[in-house]
Design a protein around this motif. Structure first.
Motif, PDB file in Angstrom:
ATOM      1  N   ASN A 284     -45.615  -9.181 -10.914  1.00  0.00           N
ATOM      2  CA  ASN A 284     -44.779  -8.430  -9.639  1.00  0.00           C
ATOM      3  C   ASN A 284     -44.650  -7.274 -10.307  1.00  0.00           C
ATOM      4  OD1 ASN A 284     -44.738  -9.978  -6.832  1.00  0.00           O
ATOM      5  ND2 ASN A 284     -45.240 -10.896  -8.635  1.00  0.00           N
ATOM      6  N   LEU A 285     -44.383  -6.802 -11.388  1.00  0.00           N
ATOM      7  CA  LEU A 285     -43.489  -5.545 -11.855  1.00  0.00           C
ATOM      8  C   LEU A 285     -44.701  -4.765 -12.891  1.00  0.00           C
ATOM      9  CD1 LEU A 285     -39.504  -6.281 -13.113  1.00  0.00           C
ATOM     10  CD2 LEU A 285     -41.063  -5.363 -11.238  1.00  0.00           C
ATOM     11  N   ARG A 286     -45.749  -5.810 -13.370  1.00  0.00           N
ATOM     12  CA  ARG A 286     -46.967  -4.480 -13.984  1.00  0.00           C
ATOM     13  C   ARG A 286     -47.359  -3.521 -13.565  1.00  0.00           C
ATOM     14  NH1 ARG A 286     -49.227  -9.506 -15.498  1.00  0.00           N
ATOM     15  NH2 ARG A 286     -47.763 -10.046 -17.842  1.00  0.00           N
ATOM     16  N   GLN A 287     -47.494  -3.043 -12.369  1.00  0.00           N
ATOM     17  CA  GLN A 287     -47.843  -2.396 -12.007  1.00  0.00           C
ATOM     18  C   GLN A 287     -46.970  -1.395 -11.808  1.00  0.00           C
ATOM     19  OE1 GLN A 287     -49.052  -2.211  -8.162  1.00  0.00           O
ATOM     20  NE2 GLN A 287     -47.904  -4.275  -7.485  1.00  0.00           N
ATOM     21  N   HIS A 288     -45.898  -1.264 -12.545  1.00  0.00           N
ATOM     22  CA  HIS A 288     -44.582  -0.733 -11.879  1.00  0.00           C
ATOM     23  C   HIS A 288     -44.397   0.586 -13.066  1.00  0.00           C
ATOM     24  CE1 HIS A 288     -43.995  -1.241  -7.714  1.00  0.00           C
ATOM     25  NE2 HIS A 288     -44.383  -2.877  -7.784  1.00  0.00           N
ATOM     26  N   ARG A 289     -44.771   1.113 -13.904  1.00  0.00           N
ATOM     27  CA  ARG A 289     -45.322   1.594 -15.093  1.00  0.00           C
ATOM     28  C   ARG A 289     -43.803   2.935 -14.953  1.00  0.00           C
ATOM     29  NH1 ARG A 289     -47.835  -1.164 -19.864  1.00  0.00           N
ATOM     30  NH2 ARG A 289     -48.410  -2.910 -18.776  1.00  0.00           N
TER      31      ARG A 289
END
Length: 370
Positions: A284-289
Motif C-alpha cells: 500500500n506504500l510502494r507506489q508513493h516514492r
C-alpha cells in the motif's frame, strides 16, 4: 486571546487489550497540544472473551450481551477518564472524546454502519463532563467509510512543510496516513491486519495475549504458500478509500486458509502472519516514492520483529517511531480522539473526502451532556 482548553481522549482499539487515555491541552487554534497525563487501563480477560463471543456473531442472547457490554465498557471508560481528571486539578475538562470499542464495522452494503460499545451517556454522568462519541457514523452518514479518522490529527501533529511523510498505525488493524506538504490534502486508509492475527495465534499457541518482541515469529520460517494465500485476499490490493476490521480478518478466516494447506508448525504460521502484515503495508506504500519517512505508532511498535520486517519491505524509507517526533506511539490514537472532541465542541467541519470517501465536509460526533 482565548484560553487553552483541556480535553481527554479515550481509545480502545481492535486488539481489545486496554483503554488508552490522555489528558491534553490544546491552544486556541487546536493545532498545538501539550500532553499533561496518560493512563492505560487493561481490559480483563473475561471482558475480552465476551467481546470475542459477541463479534463471532450468531451467539444466543447476542443483543443482551451487547447491552451488558455497552454498560460495562462505559464504566471502564469512565474510570479511565476519572483517573485523568484527578491530574487536572481545579482546571475543568471541556470534553471527553471517547471512541468506544468497535464490535461491528460494515460501511458498505444496504445498511452502512459502525457500532462502538461504551455508553457515552454513562461516562458523561460519571465524570461530570461533556462526552463526544459516535464519530464514525457521522462520516458514514455523508458517504464515508467511517475510518480511518486519525489521519486528520496526524496531519496536524506530524506534517512537514516541504516534504511528504507517512504515519503508520499498527493496532489490531494497520492503517496509513499520507501527509502532504503545505497545501496538499491528507490521505489515509486501512492496509489490512497488523496485530489482530498475530495476537490471536499467539494466544492460541502460547497462552498469552501477544508475541513479546516477536520472538515466536523469529523462531519460525515464512511459508510462501501460506503467504500467497493470505495476500490473495481482495482487500489488500483494493484501491482506497477502504477500511476493515475483525469481520474480515480473524482466526476463523485464518483457519479456513490453513485448511487448504499441509499442516505447518505454529511458529512458521506466526512468522508468515508477521510477513503478511509487513508485505500488505508495503504493497500500500510502494507506489508513493516521494515519501521521506514513515512514523509508526500503536502497539505494534513494540514488536521488534514486525518493525524489522516492515523496514526490510520499505528499504528506501526510514521507518521509525513517532517518539522521534515527540509523541509516544502509545499516546497517538488517544490524542487523536481528544483532538476530534475539540473539533466537535468548536463545530469545526472536517474534510475527509480524500480519506474516507465522504461526499462533503462534516462535523463529526455526538455530544452527551452530564
Amino acid at each position: 486571546m482565548p484560553a487553552a482548553e483541556l480535553y481527554i481522549g479515550l481509545m480502545s482499539g481492535t486488539s481489545q487489550d486496554a483503554i488508552d487515555g490522555v489528558l491534553a491541552e490544546f491552544d486556541a487554534s487546536g493545532q498545538t497540544h501539550r500532553l499533561l497525563a496518560w493512563h492505560s487501563q487493561p481490559l480483563d480477560e473475561g471482558l475480552r472473551r465476551q467481546l470475542d463471543d459477541l463479534q463471532v456473531g450468531g451467539a444466543r442472547g447476542e443483543l443482551a450481551l451487547a447491552v451488558q457490554l455497552h454498560h460495562q465498557l462505559g464504566e471502564r471508560f469512565a474510570e479511565c477518564a476519572l483517573s485523568l481528571m484527578d491530574t487536572a486539578g481545579r482546571r475543568p475538562v471541556r470534553a471527553i472524546g471517547s471512541h468506544g470499542q468497535t464490535v461491528r464495522h460494515a460501511p458498505g452494503g444496504a445498511a452502512p454502519h459502525s457500532l462502538q460499545l461504551g455508553n457515552p451517556a454513562l461516562i458523561a454522568a460519571r465524570c461530570g463532563a461533556a462526552v463526544v462519541s459516535d464519530f464514525r457514523n457521522s462520516d458514514i452518514a455523508v458517504g464515508g467509510q467511517g475510518a480511518p479518522l486519525a489521519p486528520a490529527f496526524h496531519q496536524a501533529a506530524f506534517a512537514l512543510t516541504q516534504a511528504e511523510r507517512a504515519v503508520l498505525n499498527l493496532g489490531g488493524m494497520a492503517n496509513v496516513s499520507l501527509l502532504g506538504s503545505a497545501g496538499h490534502p491528507v490521505r489515509g486508509w486501512d492496509t489490512g491486519p497488523a496485530n489482530v492475527l498475530l495476537d490471536g495465534w499467539a494466544s492460541r499457541h502460547l497462552g498469552r495475549n501477544y508475541d513479546h518482541n516477536g520472538q515466536f515469529a523469529r523462531g519460525g520460517h515464512v511459508n510462501d504458500a501460506l503467504l500467497g494465500a493470505l495476500l490473495a485476499h481482495p482487500f489488500i490490493d483494493r484501491a482506497p478509500p477502504k477500511s476493515t476490521g475483525r469481520e474480515m480478518f480473524n482466526l476463523a478466516w485464518l483457519d479456513t486458509v490453513l485448511s487448504g494447506l499441509p499442516p505447518l508448525p505454529p511458529a512458521d504460521v506466526q512468522a508468515t502472519l508477521a510477513e503478511f502484515t509487513a508485505v500488505s503495508v508495503a504493497t500500500n506504500l510502494r507506489q508513493h516514492r516521494s515519501l521521506r519517512d514513515v512514523l509508526v505508532c500503536g502497539g505494534g511498535v513494540r514488536n521488534v520483529d514486525l518493525m524489522e520486517r516492515i523496514a526490510r519491505q520499505l528499504p528506501w524509507l526510514k521507518v521509525r517511531s513517532t517518539a522521534d517526533e515527540g509523541i509516544d506511539p502509545q499516546h497517538v490514537e488517544a490524542l487523536a480522539f481528544a483532538w476530534l472532541a475539540r473539533q466537535r465542541i468548536h463545530e469545526a467541519a472536517l474534510d475527509l473526502r480524500h480519506l474516507t470517501g465522504a461526499h462533503r465536509p462534516a462535523v463529526l460526533g455526538c455530544v452527551y451532556l452530564p
